[in-house]
Design a protein around this motif. Structure first.
Motif, PDB file in Angstrom:
ATOM      1  N   UNK A   1       8.175   0.851  11.384  1.00  0.00           N
ATOM      2  CA  UNK A   1       6.766   0.802  11.275  1.00  0.00           C
ATOM      3  C   UNK A   1       6.070   1.841  10.260  1.00  0.00           C
ATOM      4  N   UNK A   2       6.294   2.920  10.553  1.00  0.00           N
ATOM      5  CA  UNK A   2       5.855   4.151   9.779  1.00  0.00           C
ATOM      6  C   UNK A   2       6.229   4.026   8.367  1.00  0.00           C
ATOM      7  N   UNK A   3       7.510   3.814   8.142  1.00  0.00           N
ATOM      8  CA  UNK A   3       7.612   3.931   6.826  1.00  0.00           C
ATOM      9  C   UNK A   3       7.225   2.760   5.966  1.00  0.00           C
ATOM     10  N   UNK A   4       7.139   1.545   6.536  1.00  0.00           N
ATOM     11  CA  UNK A   4       6.430   0.265   5.841  1.00  0.00           C
ATOM     12  C   UNK A   4       5.076   0.425   5.501  1.00  0.00           C
ATOM     13  N   UNK A   5       4.252   1.285   6.634  1.00  0.00           N
ATOM     14  CA  UNK A   5       2.953   1.474   6.450  1.00  0.00           C
ATOM     15  C   UNK A   5       2.672   2.206   5.254  1.00  0.00           C
ATOM     16  N   UNK A   6       3.728   3.167   5.081  1.00  0.00           N
ATOM     17  CA  UNK A   6       3.274   4.287   3.844  1.00  0.00           C
ATOM     18  C   UNK A   6       3.639   3.527   2.710  1.00  0.00           C
ATOM     19  N   UNK A   7       4.745   2.581   2.586  1.00  0.00           N
ATOM     20  CA  UNK A   7       5.427   2.323   1.574  1.00  0.00           C
ATOM     21  C   UNK A   7       4.883   1.018   0.864  1.00  0.00           C
ATOM     22  N   UNK A   8       4.396   0.133   1.874  1.00  0.00           N
ATOM     23  CA  UNK A   8       3.733  -1.143   1.387  1.00  0.00           C
ATOM     24  C   UNK A   8       2.553  -1.327   1.746  1.00  0.00           C
ATOM     25  N   UNK A   9       1.440  -0.594   1.633  1.00  0.00           N
ATOM     26  CA  UNK A   9       0.124  -0.739   2.246  1.00  0.00           C
ATOM     27  C   UNK A   9      -0.584  -1.939   1.279  1.00  0.00           C
ATOM     28  N   UNK A  10      -1.580  -2.527   1.755  1.00  0.00           N
ATOM     29  CA  UNK A  10      -2.070  -3.536   1.143  1.00  0.00           C
ATOM     30  C   UNK A  10      -2.625  -3.046  -0.462  1.00  0.00           C
TER      31      UNK A  10
END
Ligand code: ZN
Ligand code: ZN
Ligand code: FE
Length: 761
Positions: free
Chosen positions: A61-70
């Motif tokens: 969750x954390x890594x996707x939050x930072x790598x693929x934000x809107x």
């Protein structure tokens, strides 16, 4: 089944531009994907997320939050705190009333996203061909916001009430139009219409689109109400239309920007590297300066004598519909008169622009403030924003501690203003040259706009050292102490600020004009800048410039001044000078030099470029700022040589004085022996790059900052950067901030934030 307490829980605080960009729905979906539970809410500084789940699911969750934000989100900082799991299931978007929203960040206008493009291209979609289609990931922001917090009633969309279908989308966290404030459809949103230049309505909605397509195809010039203001558009292939636009706009030579339908069409007109293709297709959709292929498709009058073209892709649904219907490139240039700000209102357009446009495509969504198209270029492999407006402004440009709230009023040309708040520097959109009353008014309204929107309490003011600049007059209008900052020192601080450089640095500030602290005109300066202040450690050998403004417009005057400073009265006997002036002009100039009336001492690199450009055979007068230097740069025409003119560096009063004398004599000899312009230009550019490296060696500071309008010259910047690197220096130059006078306001704010730097000798 009993409640299962998850193994881990954390609280994530995200700061930056994360509100109004679909961040909470994005977090909601991410939580579902990763099977974590918890909640998300907006806070004063951004967004706070509580998540619980297994160690692995939280990590993912954390890594996707930072790598693929809107797409529109700009994350500044992510803080993580461990906490105790509570075992609640499901994930919730918590609607919190946020107080003190003024700390929020206003987003720039963003180009239409692919999902919205699919909507308008699909005949079965209810937004088929609807010019105001947008969603949380795209569309207008800065140009429609009247006040914070960013809610529909505080935008120019407030007067449109959403229909039931739009309202449903707006309220659905799973919909990409969840909380999209400008959400609209053909049933409830703004509409276009076509009016004649006398103001009479000709057609509306779909019909207006058909009219505008017909009119452009027929060679007419249309005033198009776009996103941040009017643009003039016409068929870029049509000689007559382009010629008429030049004549009516009183813009004889300055290049026009072109809008092309897509990357494919751009590639037919220009050579694009990977970096350039990325830049032109980026969500900001700036005008990108590219190497022209000299396509015969375009009118020869688009960018006369210029091997580059400024291209941009469509960035609103209206532009897409236009380009789709036309299928050919169009001129798309700012809807203004020279030195006036871009026009944003149709009633105003009918008076201000009526002598230029044959008709107007307008719409009923008010534009709240002018936001021009941005201009960018790849320089030394990296994007450089030359004009910063749509797509970029008003995002904070810099994050570093500011002690107090500063307003910096910028320079005279290409004006922007900068305002600081705690950890942020906001640089305004491009305002333009402060040569007219209208542009002065715009500087005033833009400044107060920023102050009001962000609720700032300005405590100190920075302005240019020139006492007579309009921007200085404006600074004095506040009842606050003003801090004049030398122009070229501000240029260098714009680099120090942008790259957060440690002092000391060597600064190379090369441009056209700026008032020096010795009351001469500077523009070819070297500074040593450290914590104790700035020291002008080097400059060109000064020369005498006859006339003020006229010298800027007439490279022949720079040439005469340079030669007079070299050989005195003999300069008047040179055939190149005799041929460039009429007899009575020469007599007048002679008297001027002899009596030292209206003669200005200068060390300007811009004027040196003008002089050499003229000597090597280019125009004796120019039609726009920087034209002579551009002519000279373009003359290189990919000519390669390892040779260069020589420039002597002497020491005078503990300063490095760069003596151009032998270089100018060599140029005169080369002209006599009919050396090519390409060769002269190459030798000159190389000499300038060499001398930057030589002074850097003498000073021995590792960090070298390059700034000032002369470094918009691609050959000069790229060769200087390359040579400095080869000699183990670390060169820095402006990339996000305009390297021309558009960056001065930020430099002024950065200097003042240091407590104002004093001049050291
Ligand atoms: Zn969209
Ligand atoms: Zn609707
Ligand atoms: Fe400058």
């Amino acid at each position: 089944m009993g409640k299962v307490i998850p193994e881990k829980a954390i609280i994530i605080s995200v700061s930056g531009a994360v509100q109004g960009v679909g961040f909470r729905p994005f977090i909601y979906k991410l939580a579902q994907q990763n099977q974590v539970s918890g909640n998300v809410k907006n806070t004063n500084d951004g967004v706070t997320i509580f998540v619980q789940g297994t160690h692995d699911s939280i990590q993912s969750f954390l890594s996707l939050l930072q790598s693929e934000p809107p797409p529109l989100a700009r994350i500044q900082d992510v803080q993580i705190q461990p906490t105790t799991p509570n075992g609640h299931v499901g994930f919730k978007i918590v609607h919190s009333k946020v107080s003190g929203q003024k700390s929020a960040i206003i987003l720039p206008d963003m180009s239409t996203c692919n999902d919205c493009l699919n909507d308008i291209a699909n005949p079965k979609n209810r937004r088929y061909q609807y010019p105001f289609t947008n969603c949380t990931n795209c569309g207008p922001r800065f140009s429609i916001i009247q006040d914070l917090p960013y809610d529909r009633p505080n935008t120019s969309m407030g007067e449109f009430t959403m229909c039931r279908k739009c309202q449903t989308e707006y309220a659905d966290p799973e919909n990409r139009r969840f909380h999209a404030q400008p959400n609209a459809c053909p049933n409830c949103g703004p509409q276009i219409s076509f009016i004649k230049k006398d103001g009479k309505l000709l057609s509306e909605k779909q019909d207006a689109l058909i009219t505008v397509l017909d009119q452009i195809s027929a060679g007419k010039i249309i005033g198009l109400k776009g996103l941040g203001g009017f643009q003039f558009v016409c068929d870029a292939r049509n000689e007559n239309a382009v010629e008429a636009l030049r004549r009516r706009k009183n813009r004889p030579a300055k290049p026009f920007a072109i809008m092309v339908k897509n990357l494919e069409m751009a590639k037919k007109l220009c050579r694009l590297s990977m970096e350039e293709a990325d830049l032109i297709t980026s969500p900001e959709k700036p005008i990108v300066i590219l190497k022209s292929k000299n396509s015969k498709t375009l009118s020869s009058n688009i960018a006369p004598g210029n091997p580059t073209l400024g291209l941009m892709l469509p960035y609103t649904p209206l532009h897409y519909l236009l380009m789709d219907g036309l299928g050919f490139p169009i001129v798309a240039t700012s809807g203004n008169l020279a030195n006036e700000p871009i026009c944003i209102d149709e009633n105003e357009a009918l008076t201000r622009l009526k002598n230029i446009a044959d008709g107007f495509l307008i719409h009923n969504r008010p534009i709240v403030r002018p936001v021009d198209d941005s201009v960018a270029r790849i320089m030394a492999g990296k994007p450089m924003i030359i004009r910063r407006a749509r797509g970029f402004a008003p995002l904070p440009i810099l994050h570093s501690d500011c002690n107090t709230s500063i307003l910096a009023t910028g320079a005279h040309l290409k004006n922007t203003v900068t305002i600081t708040r705690k950890h942020q520097y906001f640089m305004s959109q491009h305002i333009g040259n402060l040569e007219t009353e209208l542009s002065a008014l715009t500087q005033n309204s833009v400044s107060h706009d920023f102050i009001n929107m962000y609720n700032l309490d300005v405590k100190s003011i920075a302005c240019d050292f020139h006492p007579d600049y309009q921007s200085t007059t404006f600074a004095k209008s506040f009842d606050l102490p003003i801090n004049p900052i030398q122009h070229h020192v501000a240029h260098i601080w714009s680099v120090i600020g942008e790259h957060k450089l440690d002092l000391p640095v060597l600064g190379v500030a090369w441009d056209g004009t700026g008032l020096g602290t010795d009351n001469t005109i500077w523009g070819g300066e070297f500074f040593r800048i450290d914590h104790s202040g700035w020291n002008r450690i080097g400059h060109w050998k000064s020369f005498q410039l006859p006339g003020g403004d006229s010298a800027v417009k007439e490279p022949r005057r720079s040439a005469l001044g340079l030669l007079y400073s070299l050989m005195g009265k003999d300069a008047f006997h040179l055939s190149i000078i005799r041929n460039a002036f009429k007899n009575h002009e020469l007599n007048l100039l002679k008297t001027m030099f002899e009596s030292r009336t209206n003669i200005h001492e200068t060390t300007s690199t811009g004027r040196l470029f003008d002089a050499v450009s003229f000597l090597s055979g280019f125009n004796c007068k120019t039609q726009f700022e920087g034209q002579a230097a551009m002519d000279l740069e373009f003359a290189i025409d990919e000519f390669e040589s390892n040779d260069a003119y020589s420039i002597q560096i002497r020491t005078e009063n503990k300063k490095h004085v760069l003596d151009w004398s032998s270089m100018v004599l060599s140029i005169l000899a080369d002209i006599k022996s009919e050396k090519s312009r390409a060769e002269i230009s190459r030798f000159f550019h190389s000499a300038l790059s060499h001398v930057i490296t030589e002074v850097s060696k003498l000073e021995g500071l590792e960090t070298v900052c390059l700034s000032g309008g002369c470094f918009q010259n691609k050959s000069l910047l790229e060769q200087s950067v390359k040579e400095l690197k080869e000699n183990n220096f670390q060169p820095f130059w402006n990339q996000e901030i305009p390297i021309n006078d558009g960056g001065i306001s930020l430099g002024q704010a950065a200097v003042l934030n240091q407590g104002g730097q004093k001049e050291c000798v």
